[in-house]
Scaffold this active site. Sequence first.
Site, PDB file in Angstrom:
ATOM      1  N   GLY A  93       0.778  -1.234   0.000  1.00 34.53           N
ATOM      2  CA  GLY A  93       0.000   0.000   0.000  1.00 34.53           C
ATOM      3  C   GLY A  93       0.806   1.279   0.000  1.00 34.53           C
ATOM      4  O   GLY A  93       0.234   2.371   0.132  1.00 34.53           O
ATOM      5  N   TRP A  95       2.375   2.992  -2.386  1.00 39.17           N
ATOM      6  CA  TRP A  95       2.073   3.942  -3.455  1.00 39.17           C
ATOM      7  C   TRP A  95       0.717   4.610  -3.233  1.00 39.17           C
ATOM      8  O   TRP A  95       0.565   5.804  -3.485  1.00 39.17           O
ATOM      9  CB  TRP A  95       2.118   3.234  -4.811  1.00 39.17           C
ATOM     10  CG  TRP A  95       3.514   3.071  -5.333  1.00 39.17           C
ATOM     11  CD1 TRP A  95       4.661   2.978  -4.595  1.00 39.17           C
ATOM     12  CD2 TRP A  95       3.909   2.992  -6.699  1.00 39.17           C
ATOM     13  NE1 TRP A  95       5.750   2.835  -5.426  1.00 39.17           N
ATOM     14  CE2 TRP A  95       5.327   2.839  -6.706  1.00 39.17           C
ATOM     15  CE3 TRP A  95       3.219   3.021  -7.905  1.00 39.17           C
ATOM     16  CZ2 TRP A  95       6.040   2.723  -7.902  1.00 39.17           C
ATOM     17  CZ3 TRP A  95       3.934   2.894  -9.093  1.00 39.17           C
ATOM     18  CH2 TRP A  95       5.333   2.751  -9.091  1.00 39.17           C
ATOM     19  N   ASP A 111      -4.724  -6.183  -5.843  1.00 35.99           N
ATOM     20  CA  ASP A 111      -3.574  -7.049  -5.632  1.00 35.99           C
ATOM     21  C   ASP A 111      -4.079  -8.452  -5.326  1.00 35.99           C
ATOM     22  O   ASP A 111      -5.184  -8.628  -4.814  1.00 35.99           O
ATOM     23  CB  ASP A 111      -2.708  -6.539  -4.483  1.00 35.99           C
ATOM     24  CG  ASP A 111      -1.270  -7.048  -4.592  1.00 35.99           C
ATOM     25  OD1 ASP A 111      -0.387  -6.246  -4.975  1.00 35.99           O
ATOM     26  OD2 ASP A 111      -1.022  -8.243  -4.324  1.00 35.99           O
ATOM     27  N   ASP A 127      -6.980 -11.132  -9.070  1.00 35.30           N
ATOM     28  CA  ASP A 127      -5.940 -11.245 -10.089  1.00 35.30           C
ATOM     29  C   ASP A 127      -6.218 -10.204 -11.165  1.00 35.30           C
ATOM     30  O   ASP A 127      -7.258 -10.250 -11.834  1.00 35.30           O
ATOM     31  CB  ASP A 127      -5.957 -12.655 -10.690  1.00 35.30           C
ATOM     32  CG  ASP A 127      -4.839 -12.884 -11.701  1.00 35.30           C
ATOM     33  OD1 ASP A 127      -4.158 -11.918 -12.077  1.00 35.30           O
ATOM     34  OD2 ASP A 127      -4.665 -14.046 -12.107  1.00 35.30           O
ATOM     35  N   ASP A 151       3.054  -1.191  -9.996  1.00 36.06           N
ATOM     36  CA  ASP A 151       4.283  -1.679  -9.384  1.00 36.06           C
ATOM     37  C   ASP A 151       4.223  -3.201  -9.298  1.00 36.06           C
ATOM     38  O   ASP A 151       4.816  -3.813  -8.409  1.00 36.06           O
ATOM     39  CB  ASP A 151       4.459  -1.057  -7.993  1.00 36.06           C
ATOM     40  CG  ASP A 151       5.905  -1.094  -7.522  1.00 36.06           C
ATOM     41  OD1 ASP A 151       6.810  -1.118  -8.370  1.00 36.06           O
ATOM     42  OD2 ASP A 151       6.135  -1.101  -6.297  1.00 36.06           O
ATOM     43  N   LYS A 191       6.501  -0.471 -13.474  1.00 34.31           N
ATOM     44  CA  LYS A 191       7.799  -1.085 -13.199  1.00 34.31           C
ATOM     45  C   LYS A 191       8.270  -1.864 -14.423  1.00 34.31           C
ATOM     46  O   LYS A 191       7.468  -2.522 -15.100  1.00 34.31           O
ATOM     47  CB  LYS A 191       7.695  -2.019 -12.000  1.00 34.31           C
ATOM     48  CG  LYS A 191       8.994  -2.758 -11.670  1.00 34.31           C
ATOM     49  CD  LYS A 191       8.788  -3.777 -10.561  1.00 34.31           C
ATOM     50  CE  LYS A 191       8.625  -3.109  -9.231  1.00 34.31           C
ATOM     51  NZ  LYS A 191       8.536  -4.092  -8.109  1.00 34.31           N
TER      52      LYS A 191
END
Length: 238
Positions: A93, A95, A111, A127, A151, A191
């Site tokens: 958490g 971000w 997530d 998912d 991320d 990312k």
Amino acid sequence: MSEPPVPPRKRMVKPPSGGSDAGRTPPARLKTAKIRTPSSQAWLERQINDPFAAAARAHGYRSRAAFKLTEIDDRFHFLKPGARVVDLGLAPGGWTQVALERGVKHIVGVDLLPVDPLPPAYILQMDFTDPACGPLLIEALGGPPDVVLSDMAPNTVGHRQTDHLRIVGLIETAADFAVQVLKPGGAFVTKAFQGGETAAVIAVLKHHFAQVRNVKPKSSRSDSSELYFVATGFKGRG
């Protein structure tokens, strides 16, 4: 009768003189490591001695990754009060905490792992690659986002080629989602990894965004190949 031989005297070795450790702080070491593997022991010691991890704990951030987003946003200024934000792979958490700290009121995240509440953020445990996930996020957000953050990192299996394909697949999936849902002028941050086969993703981003940059935040460990693609000025889906 002869006397027994006298054992040789042990020479006492004195510590070297002329130097001082004053002002030095030796790295912390974990005292108990009986049930840890060497790699997990090294990781834990690195966390303890990591200044960004220490700063995250002091600030109340859930992870040191918060400083990565802070540095990126300080440069590109996309987290604005009133913005709508989607956070992909938000656990634990950090971000989302930064986005809320910077005035974002409408934010949804997803997530695979459970995440403790971060009101007013809406958090979905699911998912992201499930086709049903994207529409649920946009419905919960109440409209198209101004920013999509990712991320995400895949669960690794230890096979280099397979793990690499999973990483690239997640980047492509996140980029496709951003292109499908962002408002004009929006931003996408994901990312990535140096040396990855991401040329196709970069080409897609350059087609749809006014500017695409590679960024290596200072808080990203120097021995990591991690970097971030920052795409701003979304031009639309045409």
